[in-house]
Structures are given as C-alpha cells and as structure tokens.
Design a protein around this motif. Structure first.
Motif, PDB file in Angstrom:
ATOM      1  N   TYR A 172       0.796  -1.137   0.065  1.00  0.00           N
ATOM      2  CA  TYR A 172      -0.144   0.012  -0.025  1.00  0.00           C
ATOM      3  C   TYR A 172       0.990   1.272   0.070  1.00  0.00           C
ATOM      4  O   TYR A 172       0.395   2.367  -0.185  1.00  0.00           O
ATOM      5  CB  TYR A 172      -1.045   0.061   1.127  1.00  0.00           C
ATOM      6  N   GLY A 173       2.061   1.049   0.306  1.00  0.00           N
ATOM      7  CA  GLY A 173       2.907   2.296   0.360  1.00  0.00           C
ATOM      8  C   GLY A 173       3.623   2.655  -1.101  1.00  0.00           C
ATOM      9  O   GLY A 173       4.161   3.602  -1.028  1.00  0.00           O
ATOM     10  N   THR A 174       3.183   1.782  -1.928  1.00  0.00           N
ATOM     11  CA  THR A 174       3.819   2.285  -3.405  1.00  0.00           C
ATOM     12  C   THR A 174       2.953   3.585  -3.851  1.00  0.00           C
ATOM     13  O   THR A 174       1.900   3.467  -3.915  1.00  0.00           O
ATOM     14  CB  THR A 174       3.131   1.144  -4.308  1.00  0.00           C
ATOM     15  N   PRO A 175       3.863   4.625  -4.439  1.00  0.00           N
ATOM     16  CA  PRO A 175       3.489   5.637  -4.828  1.00  0.00           C
ATOM     17  C   PRO A 175       2.496   5.395  -6.186  1.00  0.00           C
ATOM     18  O   PRO A 175       2.802   4.531  -6.719  1.00  0.00           O
ATOM     19  CB  PRO A 175       4.496   6.686  -5.148  1.00  0.00           C
ATOM     20  N   LYS A 176       1.599   6.452  -6.492  1.00  0.00           N
ATOM     21  CA  LYS A 176       1.008   6.246  -7.820  1.00  0.00           C
ATOM     22  C   LYS A 176       1.887   6.374  -9.074  1.00  0.00           C
ATOM     23  O   LYS A 176       1.525   5.469  -9.994  1.00  0.00           O
ATOM     24  CB  LYS A 176      -0.027   7.750  -7.885  1.00  0.00           C
ATOM     25  N   GLU A 177       2.901   7.076  -9.066  1.00  0.00           N
ATOM     26  CA  GLU A 177       3.906   6.991 -10.131  1.00  0.00           C
ATOM     27  C   GLU A 177       4.410   5.608 -10.159  1.00  0.00           C
ATOM     28  O   GLU A 177       4.607   5.131 -11.483  1.00  0.00           O
ATOM     29  CB  GLU A 177       4.891   8.293 -10.072  1.00  0.00           C
ATOM     30  N   LYS A 178       4.909   5.208  -9.170  1.00  0.00           N
ATOM     31  CA  LYS A 178       5.399   3.732  -8.996  1.00  0.00           C
ATOM     32  C   LYS A 178       4.453   2.613  -9.755  1.00  0.00           C
ATOM     33  O   LYS A 178       4.828   1.781 -10.390  1.00  0.00           O
ATOM     34  CB  LYS A 178       6.266   3.253  -7.956  1.00  0.00           C
ATOM     35  N   LEU A 179       3.275   2.950  -9.242  1.00  0.00           N
ATOM     36  CA  LEU A 179       2.284   1.786  -9.637  1.00  0.00           C
ATOM     37  C   LEU A 179       2.093   1.827 -11.190  1.00  0.00           C
ATOM     38  O   LEU A 179       1.935   0.906 -12.021  1.00  0.00           O
ATOM     39  CB  LEU A 179       0.775   2.236  -8.935  1.00  0.00           C
ATOM     40  N   GLN A 180       2.011   3.045 -11.762  1.00  0.00           N
ATOM     41  CA  GLN A 180       2.014   3.223 -13.093  1.00  0.00           C
ATOM     42  C   GLN A 180       3.096   2.784 -13.880  1.00  0.00           C
ATOM     43  O   GLN A 180       2.969   2.013 -14.867  1.00  0.00           O
ATOM     44  CB  GLN A 180       1.722   4.862 -13.528  1.00  0.00           C
ATOM     45  N   GLN A 181       4.192   2.886 -13.385  1.00  0.00           N
ATOM     46  CA  GLN A 181       5.406   2.428 -13.862  1.00  0.00           C
ATOM     47  C   GLN A 181       5.566   0.810 -14.027  1.00  0.00           C
ATOM     48  O   GLN A 181       6.156   0.230 -14.858  1.00  0.00           O
ATOM     49  CB  GLN A 181       6.659   3.049 -13.172  1.00  0.00           C
ATOM     50  N   ALA A 182       5.116   0.343 -12.781  1.00  0.00           N
ATOM     51  CA  ALA A 182       5.047  -0.992 -12.626  1.00  0.00           C
ATOM     52  C   ALA A 182       3.920  -1.666 -13.686  1.00  0.00           C
ATOM     53  O   ALA A 182       4.526  -2.870 -14.450  1.00  0.00           O
ATOM     54  CB  ALA A 182       4.431  -1.531 -11.309  1.00  0.00           C
ATOM     55  N   THR A 183       2.879  -1.324 -14.047  1.00  0.00           N
ATOM     56  CA  THR A 183       1.884  -1.775 -14.949  1.00  0.00           C
ATOM     57  C   THR A 183       2.367  -1.690 -16.314  1.00  0.00           C
ATOM     58  O   THR A 183       2.215  -2.586 -17.104  1.00  0.00           O
ATOM     59  CB  THR A 183       0.536  -1.045 -14.937  1.00  0.00           C
ATOM     60  N   ASP A 184       3.175  -0.544 -16.607  1.00  0.00           N
ATOM     61  CA  ASP A 184       3.527  -0.336 -18.025  1.00  0.00           C
ATOM     62  C   ASP A 184       4.829  -1.201 -18.414  1.00  0.00           C
ATOM     63  O   ASP A 184       4.980  -1.771 -19.396  1.00  0.00           O
ATOM     64  CB  ASP A 184       4.031   1.230 -18.186  1.00  0.00           C
ATOM     65  N   GLY A 185       5.720  -1.237 -17.247  1.00  0.00           N
ATOM     66  CA  GLY A 185       6.766  -2.139 -17.357  1.00  0.00           C
ATOM     67  C   GLY A 185       6.553  -3.583 -17.723  1.00  0.00           C
ATOM     68  O   GLY A 185       7.044  -4.348 -18.537  1.00  0.00           O
ATOM     69  N   ILE A 186       5.576  -3.999 -16.995  1.00  0.00           N
ATOM     70  CA  ILE A 186       5.068  -5.456 -16.944  1.00  0.00           C
ATOM     71  C   ILE A 186       4.447  -5.802 -18.252  1.00  0.00           C
ATOM     72  O   ILE A 186       4.797  -6.653 -18.909  1.00  0.00           O
ATOM     73  CB  ILE A 186       4.247  -5.986 -15.758  1.00  0.00           C
TER      74      ILE A 186
END
Length: 365
Positions: free
Chosen positions: A269-283
């Motif tokens: 839950y501590g994952t920032p919004k930007e990191k979350l978007q980066q994770a989805t795009d990268g995967i």
C-alpha cells in the motif's frame, strides 16, 4: 563260406552308403539352413530394399516379413530334411501318405507366414496409401491397420480350413443360420464399432491427444474397433467403449493454440501512484517482448484495493501449450517480473495483520 560272408558285407556297405550319404547330405543342408536362416533372410530383404529403394515404405514393409520368412524357412528345411531321410531309406511308397500330410502342413505354414507378414506390414502400407510423404494421422493408421489385420486373419482362416479339406460352403451356411443370434448377442459390440467409425470420421481426438470427458481425463494411447484406451495422469489405463465416448462431451486440450495465464499480483500500500503506473507499463512491455507470449491479448491493469495490497490483474496467453513448456514460460515471465519490480524499487505485498492494543493511540503491525 568266406566268399558269401564277404558278399554280405559288401552288400550291407552298399546299402548303408546309399542310405548314409543322402541322409548326411540332407542333415547338412538342414543344419546349414537352421544356422544361417536369419542371415539368409536379411540378405534377401536387403536386396529387395535396394531394388525398391524409391518406394518410401519399402524398408518398413520388407522388415515386417523378416520373422515370418525365418519361420517359413525353418518349416521348409524340416520338410526337406524329412523327405530326404525317407527317400534315402528307400521308403518312397511307405512315406507317400505321410509326405502328403507334410506338404499340406507346409502349405499351412506358408499361409500363416504370409498372413503374419502382411499383418506386420499393415501400418506402413496403410500409411503409404493414406499419405505417402505427407504427415499422416496416426489414429487413421492405427485404426485401419487393425481392420486390415482382422480381414487378413479371416481370409487366412478360410484358406487353412479349405486346405485341411473342410467344406467351406457348409461352414458359410452354418454361419448364416447362426448370424441372427450372433447379431443380437453382439449388438453392443456393433454399437462400439460404429462409435469407433464416428470417432475416426469426426476426429474429436487422435492418438496421443490430451482429452477430458465428464468422467475422466488423460492421454489417448490407442483406438481399437471396440474401445479407446486412455492413460490418466495417475498413470492408470482406462478402457472406454467407443459408443460411450461417441456420445460424451469431449474437451481436447491438445488442440489449444495458446494457453491462458491469469493471476493477481499484490503491491504494498505504500507504493506511490507513479511507481504503480510504472509497474503496470513495465510488466506490459516485457510481456509484449517475450517470444512465447501472444502479443495480441495482454492485460496488465490496476484492478482493485485488496485486503493488504494494491492488486494488479495480469492476463496473457502462452503460445506453448504442452504442460512442461507452458510451465517454463510462466516461470520465465514471473522471474522477469520479479527482477523488473526490484529494479524500480517496488515491493510485492504479503499478508499483514494490525493489532490494536489497549491504548487506542498505539498500534503495531
């Protein structure tokens, strides 16, 4: 007196010579054939293969006759040896009846050897007729080979019965009288036979296919005139009547063109919004670049707020459907996802519980 004795000895020696020489010769030929019969048969088959080298199935067909030819050559050598013995002994008249019996027996051995060879050669012959150099359906080869073998056995049995001297017309008449009774008794077998023909014509599955029915799941190992053999994943062989399979719902997993992978991946839950978007795009990007993933159907999205994680929905299809290859693709993708998340400093969540103490202002995880 001595002259008479000497004449008797000479007469005896002459008689023995007339008997021993042909007998030894016949025995020598018999032993030679018995010792070298396999090499002789292989030499003959080798010559046949060279002569018919342009015919693709010639080698397999010739090899099918090796053991039957050895069997017949053995019977022929025994027949020759016995005949030489009787003629050397001067028992031509006495042996005439016995040799007639041996001749019939030799003919029966020849019929059995030819039938045996044709039964062995049925698969390559059917394969050659069905496809030639093309890829042939293994199920058709197995099924029609069995039909050919049954027909060959029936024809050979009729010929042998006729050779023995039995009245074939009487046998056929007897079969006709009992035909109705046999038909009524064999109605289940007939339904299984038609079920097998339906399976061959409709082709819901083939030998070596992984199938699933409402009652079992496994790999098809054989299709006969009456039943289909299925090897389950517990390594048990199940024999299912063809009529049952023909009327069952069948899922053929071997005909999948691709295989689905779907799962949730939880991030902390501590994952920032930007990191979350980066994770989805990268995967999504690494899935699109993976050689064993279908690029047309890839879904990577932030799906929901889970009980203890931010859940990503990952959905894609592996182009390799065999179980072992499919699991290797999943493993490779999972390892790449782990490495990517580590490279962008994003943590995968794990189950947590919050315990609230007596002091409402204090809590621990």
């Amino acid at each position: 007196m001595l002259e008479q004795l000497w004449e008797m000895i000479l007469h005896l020696l002459q008689s023995l010579t007339k008997f021993i020489v042909p007998a030894v010769f016949g025995l020598a030929v018999l032993l030679a054939v018995l010792v070298f019969r396999r090499k002789l048969v292989r030499l003959i088959l080798c010559i046949i293969k060279k002569v018919t080298g342009r015919f693709q199935a010639a080698s397999a067909i010739a090899d099918s006759f090796e053991r039957p030819a050895v069997f017949f050559l053995t019977a022929l050598s025994v027949y020759f040896g016995i005949g030489v013995f009787f003629f050397a002994a001067g028992l031509r008249v006495e042996a005439a009846g016995f040799l007639v019996f041996l001749t019939k027996l030799l003919k029966i051995c020849a019929i059995c050897a030819i039938t045996w060879g044709l039964m062995n050669a049925a698969p390559p012959i059917v394969e050659a007729i069905q496809g030639g150099e093309k890829d042939v359906d293994k199920t058709l080869v197995v099924f029609f080979s069995k039909i050919v073998r049954v027909v060959l056995i029936i024809i050979a049995a009729v010929i042998v019965i006729a050779e023995i001297g039995y009245n074939i017309s009487g046998l056929i008449t007897g079969l006709g009288i009992g035909g109705l009774t046999v038909a009524l008794a064999a109605k289940d077998s007939a339904s299984n036979l038609f079920g097998g023909l339906i399976i061959i014509a409709d082709k819901p599955f083939a030998v070596d296919d992984w199938i699933e029915t409402p009652d079992l799941e496994g790999v098809v190992t054989d299709i006969t005139l009456r039943s289909t053999r299925i090897r389950t994943f517990k390594d048990a062989e199940v024999i299912v009547p063809n009529s049952t399979l023909a009327n069952s719902q069948i899922v053929n997993w071997s005909r999948m063109k691709k295989r689905r992978v779907s799962f949730h991946l939880g991030l902390t839950y501590g994952t920032p919004k930007e990191k979350l978007q980066q994770a989805t795009d990268g995967i999504r990007s690494l899935l699109e670049k993976h050689p064993d993933v279908d690029p047309d159907v890839i879904v990577v999205t932030f799906d929901k707020f889970g009980a203890y994680s931010l859940d990503l929905q990952i959905y894609y299809f592996a182009v390799k459907t065999a179980w072992g290859d499919y699991m290797k693709v999943k493993q490779d993708v999972n390892l790449q996802i782990m490495s990517f998340l580590k490279s962008i400093d994003v943590d995968i969540a794990f189950p947590t519980h919050t315990i609230i103490s007596g002091d409402a202002n204090k809590s621990s995880v």
